[in-house]
Each structure stands twice: as C-alpha cells, then as structure tokens.
Write a protein that holds these residues in place. Structure first.
Motif, PDB file in Angstrom:
ATOM      1  N   PRO A  19      37.572 -21.712   1.444  1.00 26.96           N
ATOM      2  CA  PRO A  19      37.999 -20.827   0.353  1.00 26.96           C
ATOM      3  C   PRO A  19      37.006 -19.688   0.104  1.00 26.96           C
ATOM      4  O   PRO A  19      35.796 -19.902   0.053  1.00 26.96           O
ATOM      5  CB  PRO A  19      38.073 -21.770  -0.852  1.00 26.96           C
ATOM      6  CG  PRO A  19      38.324 -23.122  -0.250  1.00 26.96           C
ATOM      7  CD  PRO A  19      37.538 -23.120   1.040  1.00 26.96           C
ATOM      8  N   ASP A  20      37.542 -18.486  -0.021  1.00 23.83           N
ATOM      9  CA  ASP A  20      36.720 -17.298  -0.260  1.00 23.83           C
ATOM     10  C   ASP A  20      36.163 -17.357  -1.684  1.00 23.83           C
ATOM     11  O   ASP A  20      36.926 -17.310  -2.646  1.00 23.83           O
ATOM     12  CB  ASP A  20      37.579 -16.045  -0.062  1.00 23.83           C
ATOM     13  CG  ASP A  20      36.802 -14.751  -0.188  1.00 23.83           C
ATOM     14  OD1 ASP A  20      35.733 -14.734  -0.848  1.00 23.83           O
ATOM     15  OD2 ASP A  20      37.277 -13.741   0.345  1.00 23.83           O
ATOM     16  N   PRO A  21      34.852 -17.433  -1.835  1.00 24.17           N
ATOM     17  CA  PRO A  21      34.271 -17.533  -3.181  1.00 24.17           C
ATOM     18  C   PRO A  21      34.435 -16.258  -4.010  1.00 24.17           C
ATOM     19  O   PRO A  21      34.250 -16.299  -5.228  1.00 24.17           O
ATOM     20  CB  PRO A  21      32.797 -17.839  -2.922  1.00 24.17           C
ATOM     21  CG  PRO A  21      32.528 -17.334  -1.544  1.00 24.17           C
ATOM     22  CD  PRO A  21      33.819 -17.464  -0.794  1.00 24.17           C
ATOM     23  N   THR A  22      34.808 -15.146  -3.377  1.00 24.31           N
ATOM     24  CA  THR A  22      35.004 -13.903  -4.131  1.00 24.31           C
ATOM     25  C   THR A  22      36.415 -13.769  -4.684  1.00 24.31           C
ATOM     26  O   THR A  22      36.687 -12.839  -5.445  1.00 24.31           O
ATOM     27  CB  THR A  22      34.684 -12.662  -3.267  1.00 24.31           C
ATOM     28  OG1 THR A  22      35.674 -12.530  -2.232  1.00 24.31           O
ATOM     29  CG2 THR A  22      33.293 -12.753  -2.660  1.00 24.31           C
ATOM     30  N   GLY A  48      44.726 -16.819  -5.942  1.00 19.81           N
ATOM     31  CA  GLY A  48      45.340 -16.880  -4.624  1.00 19.81           C
ATOM     32  C   GLY A  48      44.592 -17.788  -3.673  1.00 19.81           C
ATOM     33  O   GLY A  48      43.529 -18.315  -3.980  1.00 19.81           O
ATOM     34  N   ASN A  49      45.183 -17.966  -2.506  1.00 14.75           N
ATOM     35  CA  ASN A  49      44.667 -18.865  -1.479  1.00 14.75           C
ATOM     36  C   ASN A  49      43.979 -18.059  -0.375  1.00 14.75           C
ATOM     37  O   ASN A  49      44.435 -18.025   0.754  1.00 14.75           O
ATOM     38  CB  ASN A  49      45.830 -19.692  -0.905  1.00 14.75           C
ATOM     39  CG  ASN A  49      45.373 -20.730   0.089  1.00 14.75           C
ATOM     40  OD1 ASN A  49      44.217 -21.145   0.073  1.00 14.75           O
ATOM     41  ND2 ASN A  49      46.263 -21.138   0.958  1.00 14.75           N
ATOM     42  N   TRP A  50      42.888 -17.386  -0.708  1.00 12.34           N
ATOM     43  CA  TRP A  50      42.195 -16.538   0.255  1.00 12.34           C
ATOM     44  C   TRP A  50      41.070 -17.299   0.935  1.00 12.34           C
ATOM     45  O   TRP A  50      40.462 -18.197   0.345  1.00 12.34           O
ATOM     46  CB  TRP A  50      41.678 -15.273  -0.431  1.00 12.34           C
ATOM     47  CG  TRP A  50      42.814 -14.505  -1.015  1.00 12.34           C
ATOM     48  CD1 TRP A  50      43.116 -14.365  -2.335  1.00 12.34           C
ATOM     49  CD2 TRP A  50      43.840 -13.804  -0.311  1.00 12.34           C
ATOM     50  NE1 TRP A  50      44.254 -13.610  -2.496  1.00 12.34           N
ATOM     51  CE2 TRP A  50      44.724 -13.250  -1.265  1.00 12.34           C
ATOM     52  CE3 TRP A  50      44.111 -13.580   1.035  1.00 12.34           C
ATOM     53  CZ2 TRP A  50      45.845 -12.493  -0.919  1.00 12.34           C
ATOM     54  CZ3 TRP A  50      45.217 -12.831   1.387  1.00 12.34           C
ATOM     55  CH2 TRP A  50      46.064 -12.304   0.416  1.00 12.34           C
ATOM     56  N   ALA A 106      29.148 -14.547   5.185  1.00 16.36           N
ATOM     57  CA  ALA A 106      30.501 -15.004   4.901  1.00 16.36           C
ATOM     58  C   ALA A 106      31.398 -13.766   4.944  1.00 16.36           C
ATOM     59  O   ALA A 106      31.104 -12.771   4.282  1.00 16.36           O
ATOM     60  CB  ALA A 106      30.559 -15.664   3.532  1.00 16.36           C
ATOM     61  N   TRP A 107      32.445 -13.816   5.755  1.00 15.72           N
ATOM     62  CA  TRP A 107      33.363 -12.677   5.888  1.00 15.72           C
ATOM     63  C   TRP A 107      34.399 -12.773   4.775  1.00 15.72           C
ATOM     64  O   TRP A 107      35.494 -13.279   4.941  1.00 15.72           O
ATOM     65  CB  TRP A 107      34.014 -12.673   7.277  1.00 15.72           C
ATOM     66  CG  TRP A 107      34.510 -11.317   7.630  1.00 15.72           C
ATOM     67  CD1 TRP A 107      35.802 -10.882   7.628  1.00 15.72           C
ATOM     68  CD2 TRP A 107      33.713 -10.196   7.994  1.00 15.72           C
ATOM     69  NE1 TRP A 107      35.850  -9.559   7.959  1.00 15.72           N
ATOM     70  CE2 TRP A 107      34.576  -9.109   8.195  1.00 15.72           C
ATOM     71  CE3 TRP A 107      32.341  -9.993   8.159  1.00 15.72           C
ATOM     72  CZ2 TRP A 107      34.125  -7.848   8.564  1.00 15.72           C
ATOM     73  CZ3 TRP A 107      31.895  -8.744   8.522  1.00 15.72           C
ATOM     74  CH2 TRP A 107      32.789  -7.686   8.724  1.00 15.72           C
ATOM     75  N   THR A 108      34.012 -12.275   3.601  1.00  6.63           N
ATOM     76  CA  THR A 108      34.814 -12.396   2.390  1.00  6.63           C
ATOM     77  C   THR A 108      35.600 -11.126   2.102  1.00  6.63           C
ATOM     78  O   THR A 108      35.396 -10.102   2.748  1.00  6.63           O
ATOM     79  CB  THR A 108      33.908 -12.688   1.178  1.00  6.63           C
ATOM     80  OG1 THR A 108      32.993 -11.592   1.025  1.00  6.63           O
ATOM     81  CG2 THR A 108      33.143 -13.995   1.340  1.00  6.63           C
ATOM     82  N   ARG A 126      44.393 -13.033   6.703  1.00  4.40           N
ATOM     83  CA  ARG A 126      43.990 -14.365   6.232  1.00  4.40           C
ATOM     84  C   ARG A 126      44.399 -15.439   7.238  1.00  4.40           C
ATOM     85  O   ARG A 126      43.617 -16.356   7.536  1.00  4.40           O
ATOM     86  CB  ARG A 126      44.627 -14.670   4.877  1.00  4.40           C
ATOM     87  CG  ARG A 126      44.220 -16.064   4.376  1.00  4.40           C
ATOM     88  CD  ARG A 126      45.161 -16.673   3.391  1.00  4.40           C
ATOM     89  NE  ARG A 126      46.503 -16.788   3.932  1.00  4.40           N
ATOM     90  CZ  ARG A 126      47.569 -17.010   3.190  1.00  4.40           C
ATOM     91  NH1 ARG A 126      47.462 -17.121   1.885  1.00  4.40           N
ATOM     92  NH2 ARG A 126      48.757 -17.110   3.735  1.00  4.40           N
ATOM     93  N   ASN A 127      45.608 -15.335   7.772  1.00  8.91           N
ATOM     94  CA  ASN A 127      46.062 -16.307   8.769  1.00  8.91           C
ATOM     95  C   ASN A 127      45.198 -16.249  10.027  1.00  8.91           C
ATOM     96  O   ASN A 127      44.947 -17.279  10.660  1.00  8.91           O
ATOM     97  CB  ASN A 127      47.532 -16.082   9.096  1.00  8.91           C
ATOM     98  CG  ASN A 127      48.429 -16.424   7.914  1.00  8.91           C
ATOM     99  OD1 ASN A 127      48.026 -17.109   6.976  1.00  8.91           O
ATOM    100  ND2 ASN A 127      49.643 -15.928   7.958  1.00  8.91           N
TER     101      ASN A 127
END
Length: 135
Positions: free
Chosen positions: A70-73, A77-79, A25-27, A35-36
C-alpha cells in the motif's frame, strides 16, 4: 524476469536523486493501469528510468527490490507502490525522439501511450534501448 519503464519529472524525482538515496518507494501513482503494472512487478525485475517533461529520455536502469504494498502517500483508494534501487546510469541517455525514430520500437508503450507513468517493456525493447545507449 520482466522489464518495465517508470517516468518521473527530473524536478520532482530524478535519476540523480535515486542514486543518492540508493533506494526509494515509487509512490504517488494515481492511474489504474499504472497501478496494475506496479502490482505485477516482482523483486529483481529490471526497470528503465525515464526523465519526462524536460529531458524526455531513458537515463538509467533500476531494479525492483520490494514488491507492491500500500502506498503510504495515498489518503484514499487502493493505491500501491514498489521499492526501486539504482543499478547503473546509461552511458548515453536515449531520447524519446531516438526511440520514436527506431522502427523496431514503434509498438513500445512509451511511443503508443506516452502518458502512462509505469509501463511494461518487452525484452527486445529493453535490449534495443540498451544498445542505443551504448552508441
């Protein structure tokens, strides 16, 4: 299919780590433009893997195997993140110095906005990087 470039410090997460893990996962991306770009990635898109800071070179080719989620780390925010899998190592790493010296790559985001950690790459730029890796 689109092309992308992701950057990682080898001491944090290297190409060798990705090949050993077989998928990641590219977190941890915390830049709105990056992010976009993650959000725009689609399954099957091709990704150049770039070692930043110490090596400053494109070292491998990966592919997107899971689109943005959604980034689990992220604690606020909306990462987002995507899942990447290795495809193959480049025969020869293509350094930033070589990329900057190549006139046809002068408009590449890596040259113009070097700090962006996830960036688009045109098909022409991708093909040129691959041809440079073969020489």
């Amino acid at each position: 299919m689109k092309y992308w470039l992701v950057k990682s410090e080898p001491s944090s997460y290297s190409w060798q780590s990705l090949t050993a893990d077989k998928k990641t996962a590219w977190t941890g991306v915390r830049n709105f433009m990056a992010r976009n770009n993650l959000k725009a990635m689609k399954s099957g898109d091709t990704v150049l893997f770039y070692h930043s800071v110490t090596e400053k070179a494109v070292v491998g080719i990966a592919k997107v195997v899971k689109e943005s989620y959604p980034d689990p780390t992220a604690t606020e925010g909306n990462w987002l993140c995507v899942d990447l899998a290795p495809v193959k190592a480049l025969k020869n790493p293509v350094t930033l110095e070589v990329i900057k010296a190549e006139k046809s790559l002068a408009q590449m985001v890596l040259v113009r906005s070097s700090r962006l950690s996830v960036q688009p790459v045109t098909a022409e730029e991708f093909e040129k990087i691959i041809s440079l890796a073969e020489t």
